[in-house]
Design a protein around this motif. Structure first.
Motif, PDB file in Angstrom:
ATOM      1  N   TRP A  23       0.961  -1.256  -0.100  1.00  0.00           N
ATOM      2  CA  TRP A  23       0.048   0.146  -0.012  1.00  0.00           C
ATOM      3  C   TRP A  23       1.020   1.175  -0.042  1.00  0.00           C
ATOM      4  N   MET A  24       0.171   2.475  -0.440  1.00  0.00           N
ATOM      5  CA  MET A  24       0.774   3.821  -0.377  1.00  0.00           C
ATOM      6  C   MET A  24      -0.021   4.557   0.172  1.00  0.00           C
ATOM      7  N   ASN A  25       0.097   5.681   0.835  1.00  0.00           N
ATOM      8  CA  ASN A  25      -0.514   6.774   1.336  1.00  0.00           C
ATOM      9  C   ASN A  25       0.368   7.919   1.175  1.00  0.00           C
ATOM     10  N   ILE A  26      -0.313   9.195   0.557  1.00  0.00           N
ATOM     11  CA  ILE A  26       0.232  10.268   0.172  1.00  0.00           C
ATOM     12  C   ILE A  26      -0.737  11.415   0.763  1.00  0.00           C
ATOM     13  N   LYS A  27      -0.048  11.993   1.935  1.00  0.00           N
ATOM     14  CA  LYS A  27      -0.790  13.276   2.602  1.00  0.00           C
ATOM     15  C   LYS A  27      -0.396  14.348   1.604  1.00  0.00           C
ATOM     16  N   VAL A  28      -1.365  15.109   1.186  1.00  0.00           N
ATOM     17  CA  VAL A  28      -1.120  16.317   0.470  1.00  0.00           C
ATOM     18  C   VAL A  28      -1.431  17.627   1.538  1.00  0.00           C
ATOM     19  N   ASP A  29      -0.602  18.440   1.695  1.00  0.00           N
ATOM     20  CA  ASP A  29      -0.779  19.676   2.270  1.00  0.00           C
ATOM     21  C   ASP A  29      -0.483  20.832   1.288  1.00  0.00           C
ATOM     22  N   LEU A  85       3.701  13.978   1.772  1.00  0.00           N
ATOM     23  CA  LEU A  85       4.419  13.047   2.570  1.00  0.00           C
ATOM     24  C   LEU A  85       3.952  11.740   2.087  1.00  0.00           C
ATOM     25  N   VAL A  86       4.952  10.903   1.686  1.00  0.00           N
ATOM     26  CA  VAL A  86       4.664   9.532   1.064  1.00  0.00           C
ATOM     27  C   VAL A  86       4.728   8.449   2.252  1.00  0.00           C
ATOM     28  N   SER A  87       3.909   7.502   2.550  1.00  0.00           N
ATOM     29  CA  SER A  87       4.219   6.559   3.367  1.00  0.00           C
ATOM     30  C   SER A  87       3.993   5.226   2.885  1.00  0.00           C
ATOM     31  N   GLY A  91       7.402   1.254   6.124  1.00  0.00           N
ATOM     32  CA  GLY A  91       7.619   2.276   7.114  1.00  0.00           C
ATOM     33  C   GLY A  91       8.237   3.293   6.860  1.00  0.00           C
ATOM     34  N   LYS A  92       8.513   3.500   5.382  1.00  0.00           N
ATOM     35  CA  LYS A  92       9.443   4.758   5.034  1.00  0.00           C
ATOM     36  C   LYS A  92       8.327   5.899   4.757  1.00  0.00           C
ATOM     37  N   GLU A  93       8.907   6.940   5.086  1.00  0.00           N
ATOM     38  CA  GLU A  93       8.119   8.221   5.083  1.00  0.00           C
ATOM     39  C   GLU A  93       9.142   9.351   4.184  1.00  0.00           C
ATOM     40  N   ILE A  94       8.830   9.860   2.949  1.00  0.00           N
ATOM     41  CA  ILE A  94       9.598  10.646   2.280  1.00  0.00           C
ATOM     42  C   ILE A  94       8.688  11.901   1.689  1.00  0.00           C
ATOM     43  N   GLU A  95       9.212  13.104   2.022  1.00  0.00           N
ATOM     44  CA  GLU A  95       8.673  14.294   1.649  1.00  0.00           C
ATOM     45  C   GLU A  95       9.153  14.994   0.267  1.00  0.00           C
ATOM     46  N   PHE A  96       8.035  15.709  -0.139  1.00  0.00           N
ATOM     47  CA  PHE A  96       8.396  16.187  -1.544  1.00  0.00           C
ATOM     48  C   PHE A  96       7.629  17.348  -1.377  1.00  0.00           C
ATOM     49  N   LEU A  97       8.081  18.464  -2.360  1.00  0.00           N
ATOM     50  CA  LEU A  97       7.647  19.716  -2.453  1.00  0.00           C
ATOM     51  C   LEU A  97       7.335  19.832  -4.190  1.00  0.00           C
TER      52      LEU A  97
END
Length: 221
Positions: A23-29, A85-87, A91-97
């Motif tokens: 699975w993949m979860n992307i939190k968008v701010d 913020l990709v999870s 268990g990895k979390e990576i942030e992109f702008l």
């Protein structure tokens, strides 16, 4: 037996990379209407299966204050920025702008495209954000809520082939050993072998000939 164990370990690791799924979860701010914070929640993108690539997009509609701030950015030719913020299941979390022109987002009626770029191993290396190039302006009606229309794409990135450095080094080592033992024959022609000696001599002869021309004809007596 030991070599067989190593081979099986490498084989199963390779297969696992090819058959990776999770699975993949992307939190968008985003940076609109966030009060004292730099970024605040815009929504989420959820994938139950990376291999399937089907996403569930849940986003908070814009209100009039969002639109006003976006219009102010557009007047200054400024950018609208999102932070993702990709999870993943590992268990990895990576942030992109990523950013787009505020004017472009307004002209496209808050319609945008979000893409996640994924390696065969399942690792996310980038999340990009863009609006479609449109010649038609989609005006926003005066309303209390303005829904965001997002399309999401999962982009699979093929890794470039890795050069076989080890085999090349082994080949050079074998050639060196063969030369030391006299087993490697040089089949080059005479000129190919000794051109570095022949060329200077030829140039010297040409220069000498140019500096000593044949004597002029003797005058008649």
């Amino acid at each position: 037996m030991h070599l067989m164990f190593i081979f099986l370990t490498i084989f199963f690791h390779y297969v696992a990379c090819l058959d990776y799924d999770g699975w993949m979860n992307i939190k968008v701010d985003h940076s609109l209407n966030c009060a004292s914070e730099k970024y605040c929640k815009r929504g989420t993108i959820t994938l139950k299966s990376i291999r399937a690539g089907t996403a569930i997009i849940d986003q908070i509609p814009f209100n009039r204050k969002h639109i006003k701030e976006l219009q102010e950015l557009a007047e200054l030719d400024g950018f609208y920025t999102i932070r993702t913020l990709v999870s993943t299941a590992e268990g990895k979390e990576i942030e992109f702008l990523s950013s787009v022109k505020a004017k472009g987002l307004l002209e496209n009626g808050l319609s945008d495209i979000i893409s996640a770029w994924v390696l065969p191993s399942g690792e996310v290396i980038a999340v990009t954000f863009q609006v479609m190039n449109s010649t038609q302006t989609n005006a926003l009606n005066l309303d209390s809520e303005y829904p965001i229309n997002s399309d999401f794409y999962l982009r699979h990135v093929d890794q470039a082939p890795v050069p076989d450095t080890a085999s090349y080094i082994q080949k050079l080592e074998r050639e060196r050993e063969a030369r030391e033992k006299g087993e490697l024959k040089d089949n080059r022609s005479f000129l190919a072998k000794y051109w570095m000696y022949i060329v200077p001599i030829a140039v010297f002869v040409m220069i000498s000939g140019a500096g000593n021309p044949e004597g002029a004809a003797q005058p008649s007596r």
